[in-house]
Design an enzyme around this catalytic site. Sequence first.
Site, PDB file in Angstrom:
ATOM      1  N   SER A  10       0.811  -1.219   0.000  1.00 32.71           N
ATOM      2  CA  SER A  10       0.000   0.000   0.000  1.00 32.71           C
ATOM      3  C   SER A  10       0.844   1.269   0.000  1.00 32.71           C
ATOM      4  O   SER A  10       0.406   2.306  -0.497  1.00 32.71           O
ATOM      5  CB  SER A  10      -0.954   0.013   1.199  1.00 32.71           C
ATOM      6  OG  SER A  10      -0.218  -0.065   2.411  1.00 32.71           O
ATOM      7  N   GLY A  48      -2.112  -4.283   1.252  1.00 35.16           N
ATOM      8  CA  GLY A  48      -2.252  -5.503   2.041  1.00 35.16           C
ATOM      9  C   GLY A  48      -1.260  -6.590   1.714  1.00 35.16           C
ATOM     10  O   GLY A  48      -1.212  -7.620   2.398  1.00 35.16           O
ATOM     11  N   ASN A  76       3.823  -5.084   5.866  1.00 33.21           N
ATOM     12  CA  ASN A  76       2.704  -5.860   6.389  1.00 33.21           C
ATOM     13  C   ASN A  76       3.170  -7.103   7.147  1.00 33.21           C
ATOM     14  O   ASN A  76       2.503  -7.547   8.084  1.00 33.21           O
ATOM     15  CB  ASN A  76       1.727  -6.224   5.267  1.00 33.21           C
ATOM     16  CG  ASN A  76       0.987  -4.999   4.771  1.00 33.21           C
ATOM     17  OD1 ASN A  76       0.471  -4.211   5.560  1.00 33.21           O
ATOM     18  ND2 ASN A  76       0.958  -4.819   3.459  1.00 33.21           N
ATOM     19  N   ASP A 159      -5.350   7.289   9.414  1.00 36.61           N
ATOM     20  CA  ASP A 159      -5.119   5.946   9.972  1.00 36.61           C
ATOM     21  C   ASP A 159      -3.775   5.827  10.681  1.00 36.61           C
ATOM     22  O   ASP A 159      -3.520   4.869  11.406  1.00 36.61           O
ATOM     23  CB  ASP A 159      -5.277   4.862   8.896  1.00 36.61           C
ATOM     24  CG  ASP A 159      -4.208   4.890   7.811  1.00 36.61           C
ATOM     25  OD1 ASP A 159      -3.197   5.615   7.929  1.00 36.61           O
ATOM     26  OD2 ASP A 159      -4.384   4.167   6.808  1.00 36.61           O
ATOM     27  N   HIS A 162      -0.474   5.127   6.748  1.00 39.65           N
ATOM     28  CA  HIS A 162      -0.229   5.383   5.327  1.00 39.65           C
ATOM     29  C   HIS A 162       0.138   6.839   5.089  1.00 39.65           C
ATOM     30  O   HIS A 162      -0.569   7.732   5.554  1.00 39.65           O
ATOM     31  CB  HIS A 162      -1.466   5.001   4.505  1.00 39.65           C
ATOM     32  CG  HIS A 162      -1.761   3.542   4.565  1.00 39.65           C
ATOM     33  ND1 HIS A 162      -2.700   3.019   5.421  1.00 39.65           N
ATOM     34  CD2 HIS A 162      -1.222   2.502   3.891  1.00 39.65           C
ATOM     35  CE1 HIS A 162      -2.730   1.696   5.266  1.00 39.65           C
ATOM     36  NE2 HIS A 162      -1.844   1.362   4.347  1.00 39.65           N
TER      37      HIS A 162
END
Length: 183
Positions: A10, A48, A76, A159, A162
């Site tokens: 991402s 992801g 991740n 969030d 990011h």
Amino acid sequence: MQNILIFGDSLTAGYGLPQAQAYPALLQQQLTAEGHTNYKVINAGLSGDTTASGLHRLDKWLHLDVAIFILALGANDGLRGIPTRETTINLQEMLDKAKRTWPNAKLILSGMEIPDIVPGRYAAEFRKIFRELALKNNIAFVPFLLEGVAGMRHLNLPDGFHPNAEGQKLLAKHTWAVLKDQL
């Protein structure tokens, strides 16, 4: 036209942003501004993605002719606590596939870290993965893709994980510092 394939998650995909604000697009702008109009940056980021899923997904990109391959996966894995041995093996297998498929391509590994606020052995082991792989494979290395961005509220989306448009500019800056010497 020579392809620069940026294979990531991402962070590469530019999660939550228009594609034009993701760091691969910013690198394309930098290349053009510097007169390197013979390069095309391909954003192969998928939100992801772990190193395990990336290892399988890489096959769909192997048909391309690639001059520079930037491997930017692992964030991740760290977030999910995937064993460092597994992450290391997956990253090495992707590097091996790239070397076999594009023997003349230059390879760059983008490093990832778990923030210092996370205590314990796992965080320390995870930080070493990328540097050790870059040394072992004798390839160019971006020490920490999120340097100066991780944990900085003003450089991230709400969030907290990011990068926002300003944060993506720093990802581009870190990558450009290594990429420009590979052109």
